[in-house]
Design a protein around this motif. Structure first.
Motif, short mmCIF file in Angstrom:
data_model
loop_
_atom_site.label_atom_id
_atom_site.label_comp_id
_atom_site.label_asym_id
_atom_site.label_seq_id
_atom_site.Cartn_x
_atom_site.Cartn_y
_atom_site.Cartn_z
N ARG A 4 63.04 -29.62 -12.18
CA ARG A 4 63.52 -28.33 -12.71
C ARG A 4 62.58 -27.88 -13.82
O ARG A 4 62.79 -28.18 -14.98
N ILE A 5 61.58 -27.12 -13.41
CA ILE A 5 60.60 -26.60 -14.37
C ILE A 5 61.21 -25.45 -15.16
O ILE A 5 61.00 -25.32 -16.36
N VAL A 6 62.00 -24.62 -14.48
CA VAL A 6 62.64 -23.46 -15.10
C VAL A 6 64.14 -23.69 -15.07
O VAL A 6 64.70 -24.07 -14.02
N PRO A 7 64.85 -23.46 -16.17
CA PRO A 7 66.31 -23.61 -16.17
C PRO A 7 66.95 -22.67 -15.14
O PRO A 7 66.40 -21.61 -14.81
N ASP A 8 68.12 -23.03 -14.64
CA ASP A 8 68.81 -22.25 -13.60
C ASP A 8 69.03 -20.80 -14.01
O ASP A 8 68.83 -19.88 -13.21
N ALA A 9 69.46 -20.56 -15.23
CA ALA A 9 69.72 -19.19 -15.70
C ALA A 9 68.44 -18.35 -15.67
O ALA A 9 68.44 -17.19 -15.23
N MET A 10 67.35 -18.95 -16.10
CA MET A 10 66.06 -18.24 -16.11
C MET A 10 65.57 -18.02 -14.68
O MET A 10 65.01 -16.98 -14.36
N ILE A 13 67.10 -14.93 -13.20
CA ILE A 13 66.50 -13.70 -13.76
C ILE A 13 65.15 -13.45 -13.11
O ILE A 13 64.85 -12.32 -12.70
N VAL A 14 64.33 -14.47 -12.98
CA VAL A 14 63.01 -14.33 -12.37
C VAL A 14 63.16 -13.92 -10.91
O VAL A 14 62.45 -13.03 -10.42
N LEU A 15 64.09 -14.51 -10.19
CA LEU A 15 64.32 -14.16 -8.79
C LEU A 15 64.77 -12.71 -8.65
O LEU A 15 64.30 -11.98 -7.77
N ALA A 16 65.66 -12.28 -9.54
CA ALA A 16 66.13 -10.88 -9.51
C ALA A 16 64.98 -9.92 -9.80
O ALA A 16 64.85 -8.87 -9.15
N ALA A 17 64.14 -10.25 -10.77
CA ALA A 17 62.99 -9.39 -11.09
C ALA A 17 62.03 -9.30 -9.91
O ALA A 17 61.51 -8.22 -9.60
N MET A 18 61.79 -10.43 -9.25
CA MET A 18 60.90 -10.42 -8.08
C MET A 18 61.48 -9.56 -6.96
O MET A 18 60.77 -8.78 -6.33
#
Length: 171
Positions: A4-10, A13-18
């Protein structure tokens, strides 16, 4: 292995932005031309308003001096011309300086003297001389080029910091 390089909450957000950027890209590509036209039209309107204001100020002038730049040197030249009762129009790109000069009743307008249409609206065809009162050789060369295209015989006075660029300006 669960790295888990990026926390689940982050990650959410990254997936939604993409996802949003992938959905928006085709729309932006489709509407790019109207969007660009809108921004450039505003720039064009601002330049047209600028030229109209300059032309309105200089309409009745003839045999005047066009002062490009209303800094310290431009103001001193304007005072000298005023004392000698020689008409002039000064152009400057600093709106605050133009506002202050207008409050004093001076013939100073907001404009970019390196633009051909601004020089023409300042009465270049009826002027007796052009004075470039700031020490910026590339801009001065643009102004000289426009002046010589329209009025090759018109005297142009140019301020420099030192003699290092005189040959280039004289050319």
């Amino acid at each position: 292995t669960d790295v888990r390089i990026v926390p689940d909450a982050m990650a959410q957000i990254v997936l939604a932005a993409m996802l949003l950027s992938m959905l928006m890209a085709p729309l932006l590509i489709h509407f790019a031309e109207p969007i660009v036209r809108k921004f450039t039209a505003n720039d064009w309107l601002a330049r047209a308003a600028q030229v109209t204001q300059i032309a309105a100020t200089t309409m009745a002038r003839q045999d005047h001096v066009i002062i490009c730049g209303y800094g310290r040197s431009g103001q001193n030249l304007a005072r000298l011309l005023d004392a000698e009762e020689i008409p002039f129009i000064a152009m400057d790109g600093d709106p605050q300086r133009v506002r202050e000069a207008a409050a004093d009743g001076s013939s100073v307008v907001y404009g970019d003297a390196s633009r051909r249409e601004a020089l023409l609206s300042a009465g270049l065809t009826k002027a007796r001389a052009v004075a470039i009162t700031f020490a910026n050789t590339p801009v001065a060369l643009k102004i000289i080029h426009h002046v010589h295209q329209q009025r090759p015989e018109l005297p142009v006075i140019v301020r420099t910091v030192d003699d290092s660029e005189i040959d280039q300006l004289l050319e």
